[in-house]
Each structure stands twice: as structure tokens, then as C-alpha cells.
Write a protein that holds these residues in place. Sequence first.
Motif, PDB file in Angstrom:
ATOM      1  N   GLY A  16       9.061  -8.104   4.715  1.00 53.02           N
ATOM      2  CA  GLY A  16       8.856  -7.218   3.644  1.00 53.02           C
ATOM      3  C   GLY A  16      10.300  -6.609   3.178  1.00 53.02           C
TER       4      GLY A  16
ATOM      5  N   ASP B  16      -0.919   0.200   0.017  1.00 46.63           N
ATOM      6  CA  ASP B  16      -0.810  -1.124  -0.169  1.00 46.63           C
ATOM      7  C   ASP B  16      -1.167  -1.893   0.959  1.00 46.63           C
ATOM      8  N   ASN B  17      -2.466  -1.818   1.419  1.00 43.15           N
ATOM      9  CA  ASN B  17      -2.856  -2.493   2.397  1.00 43.15           C
ATOM     10  C   ASN B  17      -4.107  -3.444   2.225  1.00 43.15           C
TER      11      ASN B  17
ATOM     12  N   ASP C 222       2.800  -6.163  10.475  1.00 48.42           N
ATOM     13  CA  ASP C 222       3.103  -6.677   9.412  1.00 48.42           C
ATOM     14  C   ASP C 222       2.034  -6.950   8.328  1.00 48.42           C
ATOM     15  N   MET C 223       0.797  -6.413   8.564  1.00 47.57           N
ATOM     16  CA  MET C 223      -0.481  -6.629   7.468  1.00 47.57           C
ATOM     17  C   MET C 223      -0.600  -5.368   6.936  1.00 47.57           C
TER      18      MET C 223
ATOM     19  N   LEU D  61       1.985  -4.211   1.962  1.00 51.71           N
ATOM     20  CA  LEU D  61       1.929  -5.435   1.126  1.00 51.71           C
ATOM     21  C   LEU D  61       2.516  -4.938  -0.094  1.00 51.71           C
TER      22      LEU D  61
ATOM     23  N   VAL E  71      -1.788 -13.758   3.835  1.00 47.57           N
ATOM     24  CA  VAL E  71      -1.018 -12.521   3.348  1.00 47.57           C
ATOM     25  C   VAL E  71       0.487 -12.583   3.829  1.00 47.57           C
ATOM     26  N   ARG E  72       0.805 -13.333   4.684  1.00 45.57           N
ATOM     27  CA  ARG E  72       2.096 -13.402   4.866  1.00 45.57           C
ATOM     28  C   ARG E  72       2.804 -14.216   3.683  1.00 45.57           C
TER      29      ARG E  72
ATOM     30  N   ILE F  83       3.215 -11.542   1.176  1.00 42.03           N
ATOM     31  CA  ILE F  83       4.298 -10.687   1.458  1.00 42.03           C
ATOM     32  C   ILE F  83       5.565 -11.194   0.908  1.00 42.03           C
TER      33      ILE F  83
END
Length: 566
Positions: free
Chosen positions: A48, A183-184, A220-221, A224, A300-301, A304
Amino acid sequence: GDFSIDQKRYLEGFVSGAKAVQITRGAVPASPSAPAIAAEPTGPDAAGLKAMARFEAQGKKLTPEEKGKREELGLDAYPRMKTAAQEGVFPKGPDVFRWKFHGLFHVAPAQDSFMCRLRIPNGILTHWQFRGVADIAAAHGGNYSDVTTRANLQIREIPATDGIAVLEKLVDLGLTAKGSGADNIRNVTGTPTAGIDTQELLDTRPLAKEWHHYILNTRDMYGLPRKFNVAFDGAGTVGALEDTNDIGFQAVEVKDGFGVAPGVWLRLALGGITGHKDFARDTGIVVRPEEATEVAAAIVRAFIDTGDRTDRKKARLKYVLDAMGFDGFLALVEKKLGRPFTRLPAEAVAPRAEADRLAHLGVHAQKQPGLNYIGVGLPVGRMSVEQMHGLADIAARLGDGDIRLTVWQNLLISGVADADVAQVCTAVAALGLSTQATPLQAGLVACTGSKGCRFAAADTKGTARAILAHCEERVALDDPVNIHVTGCHNSCAQHYIGDIGLIGARVAINDDGDTVDGYHLLVGGGFGADAAIARELYRDVKAEDAPMVVERLLKSWLAHREEGEA
Ligand code: SF4
């Protein structure tokens, strides 16, 4: 020995028929004091930070939310939240955003209180959890709870002193609100009839739960570029609206002869965000159900790394896909996964059975012989605490103990024996609720609106109720019609996918700038096999006129439609 004390009390209360727990409003927080040493403020993980630095290196300005995350990720704000609760103060500035990491939304000026949004994977909870949420709403909230369009529950009107107590009591119940805002990754939705559905290809419950727990326990989830939605659709009779999600996993049957094992796979659709007029698009990729969490995490990564951090309106996955193209983005996901995806042509997949637009209301046979699920209508999703207690009792006494929430803002009571169906319907009616599926009520959804959301231009729930009351008396429909009433462009009630969609607008009533609640009205939206983005028909309809305008529309459609025309 497996239950917490609160859970035992709820169970004991249920068994004895006594009132389970007496809790006083504003009383003692669930744990007594803030820790002496607050946690060190920390930001998001390296990926991030790197993404933020990349934008700054290009001379671009990060949004205030991004800067706020970099200073302190909301996840780490809990000790300060606790101190604020003890002092009875609501968050200010960037803390309003940070508190949402824990599911607490300060919704002033609409209401000077917190709203707490839960997480309920696949929308399914037990009768005692449901009763427990009602007790929390009675003790710390406004004596009611709302079912949301993500098959979730919200408790509203929580004072500043009580937010932490709500969060901790939810955990005592085996529930959580963590990551439900900001932001999740939002509540994980799935087929509401999973495991009991007569036509489903796949029980989505284990998939939704696995992803839910992965998110909760993987740092890290969180934080975002923007919010993110994931849904699992098992191809059952009640849809999960998966094509409105950033990731929509759709159960499909892969035929023999295409170089992979035939059977049930998940087709991957990406980039749904109907508020921005886009459905999730099929990628041509299929994944094994057991790979779903790993694949979702890799997506998701990749998001990011690539999501916009300078413009909140352009920060969703759709815009990454628009900029990079599906192939470019998916190549990055494959790199993160460490292996290529399985791609299949459309003809390798058997056609999916369609969802039934009325199957979330009324009595329906389960795949287990002799058992039924019963859909209970909750006009615009709101239930009083008394109704929640009553529903919990019915589910425990006459059902299998589960309560299943749907994206249609209603709930199902499952596992009802044939012999008990009539008794359940009578008991539901005694609570002032209905199990009857009417074509209008079945598809009526409304966001929170101006009574509880500061973004709203109109009282959406009030208007939706008025439309229902007015039109049910005057229009005899033979087909379901979906009406989605949303308060602003955030489109929580997804006005673009309604047969009729209304989006809040302030309507001028004179030249002095005075306005009243009103709407722009759209028609022709749809979802699933009928996916379509609604188009605007009228602008600036006053809220008080909306029921009559909808009545006229419906009557015109009935008069002029061709046979079988939706
Ligand atoms: Fe609030 Fe807008 Fe969402 Fe309605 S659509 S709940 S007004 S943010």
C-alpha cells in the motif's frame, strides 16, 4: 464449555422462555478500561505504501483518506476508540474514517450517533445470534435493526459512549463488525438458500466463510484503495446479485471434453459496480471452488498495487480494468498467484438455471424432503427488536435455528417441517410481517436515506413505503417489478438495476433556492440473465409525487406491453 457467558445466557433465556439478558443503555462498556499504553500508530503494509509513493512520485496528490491511512490504519485505532467512548465523544476529522474500519459510522448530521454495520458471511446467522443483535439494539441502539442490500445487519442510533460495548458484545456473540466500512472488503455475500436449494450447483456457505475468515485475519486485506465487494453464487433459486460485485464467483457446470475435469467450477466475473453503470464481466476464467480464497486474495493484491489513490470516484476495480484492460490486469493476478488461470470457451460451460425473482418470499420446498424455507418480507428491511425476538423464537422452535438474510432486504426461516408451515406463517403474521410474496414488495429495496445517512437527498425508506402502500392498492401486477430507491450516487440500493430506479435529488420549489425531497426516475434496469442499466426517464420528481408517478408508469406498462414483455 464452548459458549461465552453471553451466549449461554441467550440460550438459557431461550430455553426457559425468560427474557435473556437485561442490559442498560449507556452502562458499563463490555471491558472496563482502556489499556495504559496505546498501540503505536501504523500505516498500511509495504504494498500500500509503495502504491501511494508511486502516485506522489508522479506529482499527484493523494486523497485525504489515503493520507489518513498512511498516518494510522484504522485497524490500529481501537485503543483510541475506547478512550473516546469513555469520554463520550464522537470521532472527528480522519478518525471518522478510521472508526469505520471497526464498523462504527458516525452518521451526523442525519443522526448524531453511530451506526454499526456487521459482517455476516453468506448472510446466515443463528437464532441466538439474531436475538443477541436485537438485545444489543435494544440496549445501545434505536430498538430496531436494518437488513442491508448486502444481506447484512445494521444497528443505528448508538450513543458515543456505547459504540465499543456494541463491538465487544458482537464478538461475544460470535459476530464481528471489523472491516465492514471504509476502504475494506465488505460483507461476503452468497446464495441465501445455500445447502437447501433445489437447483443449486454448489453450497456457497463454506466458501463465503473461508473468505470471511481470511479477510479478518490478514492485515493486507485492510486499507485498500477503495471498498471492495465479493459474492459467491451457487446457481440457486434465490440470486446473490454476484454480477454487481467487484468479484463475482458463479458456480457453473463444466462439460466433459474441454481438457479439464468436468464438474462444478466457479466462473470468475470482475469489475461490477452498478452505481457506475457496470456489471461484473465474465473473464472466461474458471477456478476450482477450493482455489477461490487464494484467487480472490491475489486479485485484491493486484488491486492494491494498481488502484487509483488520488481520486475516490475512480478508485474502484472497474477503473483499473478500464485502464489496464482485462488481459493486463489478469496477467498481474497470475503473477501474484504464481500460475496461469484455466480459461475455457463459453461452450464448455452448461447453461445455468435462472433464479426465481419471487423465491425469497413465501413458502418453498427445500431439497431435503419434508422441509421448507419461508421468506419473510420486511418492508425496506427494517425490523423492531420485538419482531426480531419473535423471528428468533420461530426459527428456533419451528425451523432449523438459522436465519438467512438476503440482498432483497428480507430474511428466510429454513428447515420448517411441512406440518409446521401454517404455524410459522401465522406466527410471522402475528409479528406484523408477511410471508406473502407480492410482485411489488418482493423487489422493493431502499437504502438508509436521509433519516440516517448524511449523503441522502431524500427519505428513501419513507418514499419506498409510500410507493408500496399506494401502488399495492391501485395496481394489480402479475409479474415481479423491482423498484430500487437510493439516496445518492453511492447507489447502495442499486437504482441502475431496478425495473424502476429512483435516485434522490433536491427538487427546487421556487426561485429562492428552496428545495424539497425528490428523485430522478429511471426505467429498464435488470440483473442476472436480464442484466441492463436503467435509463433516465424523468428528472426532479417531488417525493410526494413519486407514488403517483410510479402508479402511472406501472399502469401504462400493463396497458401497452406486448405479451410476455417485461
Ligand atoms: Fe447513504 Fe447514498 Fe448509500 Fe443511500 S445510497 S445509504 S444516501 S450513501
